[in-house]
Design a protein around this motif. Structure first.
Motif, PDB file in Angstrom:
ATOM      1  N   SER A 113       0.849  -1.198   0.000  1.00  0.00           N
ATOM      2  CA  SER A 113       0.000   0.000   0.000  1.00  0.00           C
ATOM      3  C   SER A 113       0.882   1.244   0.000  1.00  0.00           C
ATOM      4  CB  SER A 113      -0.914   0.019   1.233  1.00  0.00           C
ATOM      5  OG  SER A 113      -0.156   0.136   2.415  1.00  0.00           O
ATOM      6  N   CYS A 121      -3.834   3.974  -0.544  1.00  0.00           N
ATOM      7  CA  CYS A 121      -4.145   3.077  -1.665  1.00  0.00           C
ATOM      8  C   CYS A 121      -3.631   1.665  -1.414  1.00  0.00           C
ATOM      9  CB  CYS A 121      -3.491   3.598  -2.947  1.00  0.00           C
ATOM     10  SG  CYS A 121      -4.126   5.180  -3.489  1.00  0.00           S
ATOM     11  N   TYR A 137      -2.864   0.802  -8.192  1.00  0.00           N
ATOM     12  CA  TYR A 137      -3.098   1.247  -6.824  1.00  0.00           C
ATOM     13  C   TYR A 137      -4.453   1.945  -6.793  1.00  0.00           C
ATOM     14  CZ  TYR A 137       1.762   0.371  -5.472  1.00  0.00           C
ATOM     15  OH  TYR A 137       2.973  -0.214  -5.187  1.00  0.00           O
ATOM     16  N   TYR A 138      -5.289   1.566  -5.830  1.00  0.00           N
ATOM     17  CA  TYR A 138      -6.616   2.175  -5.760  1.00  0.00           C
ATOM     18  C   TYR A 138      -6.975   2.494  -4.312  1.00  0.00           C
ATOM     19  CZ  TYR A 138      -8.581  -2.268  -4.078  1.00  0.00           C
ATOM     20  OH  TYR A 138      -8.878  -3.387  -3.326  1.00  0.00           O
ATOM     21  N   THR A 139      -7.856   3.484  -4.151  1.00  0.00           N
ATOM     22  CA  THR A 139      -8.337   3.854  -2.831  1.00  0.00           C
ATOM     23  C   THR A 139      -9.797   3.447  -2.675  1.00  0.00           C
ATOM     24  OG1 THR A 139      -8.642   5.669  -1.254  1.00  0.00           O
ATOM     25  CG2 THR A 139      -9.012   6.190  -3.586  1.00  0.00           C
TER      26      THR A 139
END
Length: 211
Positions: A113, A121, A137-139
């Protein structure tokens, strides 16, 4: 400055996530672009490197603009190629065909992360049906209600993609979020030009290699 502009006026219905997220109907996202290449395609790399892609989302509408120093291109798709402005009409079927390679895409979370633009993320491994793998990478802190904005790539992702890297031929293209804005977006932002563009169908654009 040249611009790549995509305007989507197709109402797309995304699945409702069961996760606790802040869902928003209006959103502006700006992504910086970085290019790396095997050195055989320097001109193509120069066309994209340093470009900024801005995505506007308002309910079922979305629009993206890519601004770069050398390259120009843009559902309705607007493209400017060698000074010639083109308007490409796209149906829901055309849009599905254009994004066919993303059908069946799967995401597997990793233990990695990091924080991007102030948002925590998670790193996930994305895998396409053809075996292609890339990292994203995502939130989960924020996500647009319209899950199919711009393309089908991330519609099944459990959050908002803030960074990813794609391989196109010998080029590696990395997108990283630089700015996010949740202020209301004027509906005029999604207007389609009524003049100044030569109109093509999606099939005609494919034959002309401008799709």
């Amino acid at each position: 400055m040249n611009k790549i502009i995509t305007i989507l006026l197709i109402i797309l219905i995304g699945s409702v996530s069961a996760f606790s997220q802040r869902k928003v109907s209006e959103l502006m996202l700006s992504y910086d672009t970085q290019i790396s290449t095997g050195s055989n395609e320097p001109k193509m790399a120069d066309a994209f490197d340093g470009a900024v892609t801005t995505v506007y989302i308002k309910g079922p509408l979305s629009r993206s603009e890519m601004t770069s120093a050398l390259f120009s291109s843009t559902a309705v798709a607007l493209r400017e190629v060698s000074g010639q402005k083109l308007l490409i009409r796209m149906t829901a079927e055309n849009w599905k065909e254009k994004n066919k390679k993303y059908e069946g895409i799967s995401f597997t979370n990793t233990s990695e992360s990091k924080v991007i633009a102030g948002y925590k993320c998670v790193k996930a491994e994305a895998k396409l049906a053809d075996g292609t793998v890339f990292a994203v990478y995502y939130t989960t802190e924020i996500v647009p209600e319209n899950r199919e904005y711009e393309n089908m790539m991330f519609k099944n992702l459990e959050g908002l993609p803030l960074e990813w890297e794609l391989v196109q031929g010998k080029l590696k293209i990395k997108y990283t979020l630089s700015k996010i804005n949740m202020n209301p977006i004027p509906v005029s932002r999604f207007d389609i030009p009524k003049s100044g563009y030569r109109e093509l169908t999606y099939d005609e654009s494919k034959k002309s290699n401008v799709n």
